[in-house]
Design an enzyme around this catalytic site. Structure first.
Site, PDB file in Angstrom:
ATOM      1  N   HIS A 184       0.868  -1.184   0.000  1.00 21.16           N
ATOM      2  CA  HIS A 184       0.000   0.000   0.000  1.00 21.16           C
ATOM      3  C   HIS A 184       0.899   1.226   0.000  1.00 21.16           C
ATOM      4  CE1 HIS A 184      -3.782   2.212   0.790  1.00 21.16           C
ATOM      5  NE2 HIS A 184      -2.952   3.083   1.356  1.00 21.16           N
ATOM      6  N   CYS A 185       0.763   2.048  -1.030  1.00 17.03           N
ATOM      7  CA  CYS A 185       1.634   3.212  -1.194  1.00 17.03           C
ATOM      8  C   CYS A 185       0.911   4.461  -0.702  1.00 17.03           C
ATOM      9  CB  CYS A 185       2.023   3.374  -2.661  1.00 17.03           C
ATOM     10  SG  CYS A 185       3.142   4.769  -2.948  1.00 17.03           S
TER      11      CYS A 185
END
Length: 377
Positions: A184-185
């Site tokens: 998850h960025c």
């Protein structure tokens, strides 16, 4: 959980057994006897509420840190919007400085062919950065369909309680399973998965190229601007001394205009920002390039590392079933089927879909026979 409780209750249980051996019922005072009864009653109540034969130390640690996990997940979810705005503002500031400060300077010094090369390359790079960042933010990473029984599943997600295909993992921030999840960025405020993994890597790659280009191309301007700032500081210092010592008819020392000051400070800001981003993002890009060459994601690297150690202890060799070979891994990742696709799908903006649906992972038809044999192992 049961192991930790036994560790804490062990000394108390030992004391109770010693009291029983010593015949505490006849010799101990009623106060101590009442404390022992209350202790037993409290232990029964605690076990009736918390005891689970399927639990363990990992379950206890997860339960203890659940508030921390919840706080981190929600903070990252809200900070993702802030990070996206920050990326847009910083990138926009570099573009504005390039047009307002750098362009007027190079128009007076560069030749026409050199100006044309910089003009086409910089705008090509900028278009690719903006395109891939927008696509990485707005493209869903891909989610397994719910309610279907015809998909090949590997396990059941413990959070969603739904079938989970191969290479699918649960994102605690998005609170759902993601196909071929990499991570998850927060800089995208989105998960990086099957359908936007290429956009994420392309953005990192072209942003690194752009930062290296700006840092290298503005090196001479940066040195001149830095020297001018030092000169401005010295002039300001001399000006204060001159004002204190000058007579009525003396002329004050020369000074820089506001526009010159802002231009020099902007050039220094541009060089430092682009250089720092080039180093940090360049390292991240190289790391993901290595993972792509191996046919792995960030999560699968840790899983494969543990599996490799487990099989090595048994005298066996681990083979990644999704590794088709370095070149074929890149072709699958970039969606390159023909030689022309390196231009139309890699060097130019392209919104083509990746190979496969993210749920089944059969090798493409053009994968080499050696890679196909590796898949069969």
């Amino acid at each position: 959980m049961r192991g930790q409780r036994s560790l804490l209750l062990g000394p108390a249980r030992l004391c109770l057994r010693l009291l029983l051996l010593l015949g505490y019922r006849r010799r101990c005072p009623p106060l101590l006897r009442g404390l022992v009864q209350r202790w037993r009653y409290g232990k029964v109540c605690l076990r009736s509420l918390l005891y689970n034969s399927f639990g363990g130390s990992d379950t206890a640690v997860d339960a203890a840190f659940e508030p921390v996990y919840w706080l981190v997940d929600n903070v990252i979810r809200w900070f993702g919007v802030v990070f996206v705005v920050l990326v847009i503002v910083l990138t926009g500031s570099i573009v504005a400085i390039a047009y307002l400060c750098v362009l007027p300077l190079i128009l007076r010094t560069y030749s026409v062919p050199r100006l044309c090369w910089h003009f086409f390359y910089s705008h090509w790079n900028l278009i690719l950065i903006v395109f891939h960042y927008y696509q990485a933010i707005t493209t869903p990473p891909g989610y397994p369909p719910q309610g279907r029984n015809d998909i090949a599943t590997v396990s059941i997600c413990k959070k969603c309680i739904y079938p989970k295909p191969a290479r699918t993992h649960h994102c605690s921030i998005c609170n759902r399973c993601v196909l071929k999840m990499d991570h998850h960025c927060p800089w995208l405020n989105n998960c990086v998965g099957h359908y936007n993994h290429r956009y994420f890597f392309s953005f990192c790659f072209f942003m690194t190229l752009g930062c290296v280009y700006c840092s290298y191309g503005s090196w001479d301007l940066f040195r001149e601007a830095y020297a001018a700032i030092e000169k401005m500081k010295q002039l300001d210092k001399n000006k204060l001394q001159a004002v204190a010592n000058q007579t009525y008819h003396q002329t004050p020392p020369p000074t820089f205009s506001f526009r010159e000051r802002m231009t020099h400070k902007s050039l220094v800001y541009l060089w430092f920002l682009c250089s720092s981003v080039a180093l940090a993002l360049g390292a991240l890009t190289v790391w993901h390039a290595v993972l792509i060459s191996r046919g792995e994601t960030s999560i699968e690297r840790h899983i494969n590392k543990k599996e490799r150690r487990r099989l090595q202890a048994k005298g066996r060799v681990f083979r990644n079933p999704y590794n088709y070979g370095c070149l074929d891994n890149w072709k699958v990742f970039l969606g390159v089927d023909t030689g022309r696709h390196w231009l139309t799908r890699v060097l130019l903006p392209s919104s083509h879909l990746p190979h496969g649906n993210g749920m089944s992972w059969e090798p493409p038809p053009w994968v080499t026979a050696h890679s196909a044999s590796v898949m069969a192992v």
